[in-house]
Design an enzyme around this catalytic site. Structure first.
Site, short mmCIF file in Angstrom:
data_model
loop_
_atom_site.label_atom_id
_atom_site.label_comp_id
_atom_site.label_asym_id
_atom_site.label_seq_id
_atom_site.Cartn_x
_atom_site.Cartn_y
_atom_site.Cartn_z
N GLU A 59 0.87 -1.17 0.04
CA GLU A 59 0.13 -0.10 -0.13
C GLU A 59 0.97 1.33 -0.15
O GLU A 59 0.57 2.16 -0.54
CB GLU A 59 -1.07 -0.21 1.11
CG GLU A 59 -1.95 -0.96 0.99
CD GLU A 59 -1.72 -2.22 1.29
OE1 GLU A 59 -0.72 -2.71 1.88
OE2 GLU A 59 -2.66 -3.31 1.02
N HIS A 128 -10.18 -5.64 9.65
CA HIS A 128 -10.86 -5.42 8.49
C HIS A 128 -12.24 -4.74 8.79
O HIS A 128 -13.16 -4.98 7.64
CB HIS A 128 -11.27 -6.71 7.79
CG HIS A 128 -10.05 -7.52 7.58
ND1 HIS A 128 -9.25 -8.28 8.31
CD2 HIS A 128 -9.47 -7.89 6.22
CE1 HIS A 128 -8.22 -8.92 7.81
NE2 HIS A 128 -8.21 -8.57 6.66
#
Lengths: 324, 60
Positions: A59, A128
């Site tokens: 990322e 998450h």
């Protein structure tokens, strides 16, 4: 009008923007096969692998590449897969993308959109499921958007791509299959404008993202008790529509803010404090307790900011006199 | 879990039969187990300043 899901509306918005402007491209993990949730399905076939770019699992690298590419004149759309994973790229976003315009004296701009699927999605657990919008609202230089409907996901994503400053674009995972009417021609959704979902006179209720739908159900529950709620979908968290919220709270005399994120230090505190400072009317917030999101469904349910809990918070607020 | 697609999207190679059987057995045992007490959501967080469960917030 066409009916489509929130996911399809986002895909449509990106495809429209890419057809209209060759500078628009997208990059992230798994985009070639349609994205982890299917929100990029078919786009690589139409636009090719140089505009729908599969990246390594990094990322930080994705955000750094996109920031540089934006400064050089393209308009990248970054996919972070989960808002939680975007934390790996926070330095590139917060220290570089958000600050470049200011630190270079306006000689460069960073027209970057960072798509971050956020929020709880049944049993996705602690890493998450987070709603971290307040972190981004805190950073000067960032625009923060959180659409709640398919129509807004199309219109706001178009607006985000057209924006010349970096935009953190928070799509809620639970809303992917959520259906709704979407105009044939994209209606402009100005960044910074709230959507009034429901008119009312007893209480102003402000929410965003998936919590808007729970707030609407709470307003229905309260209406059956004779309580009239004016509900706003904030949509744009920075800038946020102070005029609409303050105007409504001035009329109703009370403000409740509901959000899925942890209540402590949440963006609801900013909205509530602003209304309290400006108007002096009673305010309240309801958000999640300061706990990691559990995997087990009954434990996860403990943290829900659902219609029943929002309605209960509204009833408690209504017990207070209108003027503090 | 049937409606979730995340694992399918991320699967890059078929699992070996013995691994698949082991996973199925663990999943069967998990499904047969009782749900945890909701109060457990409020435990194991931190020693200082941990969130307190508001009075009357329990369901059922």
């Amino acid at each position: 009008m066409a009916e489509m899901t929130y996911l399809e509306a986002g895909a449509l918005a990106l495809a429209e923007a890419m057809r209209a402007d060759p500078r628009v491209w997208a990059l992230g993990e798994d985009l070639g096969r349609g994205g982890v949730f299917g929100q990029y399905k078919g786009l690589q076939a139409e636009f090719g692998p140089e505009r729908i770019v599969d990246t390594p699992i990094s990322e930080a690298a994705i955000m750094a590449v996109a920031t540089g590419a934006a400064m050089l004149g393209t308009r990248p759309v970054v996919e972070m897969r989960f808002a939680d994973f975007a934390l790996c790229a926070i330095d590139e976003l917060v220290n570089q993308a958000a600050k470049a315009r200011y630190m270079f004296g306006g000689q460069t701009r960073v027209p970057l959109v960072v798509r971050e699927p956020m929020g709880r999605w049944r049993s996705s657990a602690a890493q998450h499921s987070q709603s971290l919008e307040a972190w981004y609202v805190h950073v000067p230089g960032l625009v923060v958007l959180a659409p709640a409907t398919p129509a807004d996901n199309r219109a706001l994503l178009r607006a985000a791509i057209a924006c010349d400053d970096p935009v953190v674009y928070l799509e809620h995972k639970n809303l992917w299959p959520f259906p709704g009417e979407v105009p044939d021609e994209p209606e402009p959704a100005p960044i910074g404008k709230a959507r009034r979902v429901r008119e009312g006179s007893d209480l102003t209720l402000v929410a965003w993202s998936a919590t808007v739908h729970e707030a609407a159900r709470a307003a229905e529950l309260l209406a059956r008790e004779g309580i009239s709620v004016e509900l706003f979908d904030l949509r744009s968290l920075w800038p946020w529509d102070r005029e609409a919220v303050l105007g409504s709270a001035a009329r109703t005399g009370r403000l409740l803010v509901a959000h899925e994120a942890v209540q402590v230090g949440g963006f609801g505190a900013e909205v509530a404090a602003t209304v309290a400072e400006e108007l002096g009317v009673p305010v309240a917030r309801i958000g999640a307790p300061r706990l990691p999101v559990p995997y087990s469904p009954p434990l996860e349910a403990e943290l829900e900011v659902d219609a029943a809990r929002i309605a209960a918070a509204a009833r408690r607020l209504l017990e207070r006199p209108r003027r503090a | 879990m049937a409606e979730r697609t995340y694992l399918d999207w991320n699967a890059t190679a078929p699992l070996r039969p013995e691994a698949r059987a082991a996973i199925a057995e663990v999943a069967r045992a998990a499904r047969a187990a009782p749900w945890p007490d909701p109060a457990l959501a409020w435990t194991d967080v931190q020693d200082l300043g941990a969130e307190l469960r508001p009075e009357g917030s329990a369901r059922g």
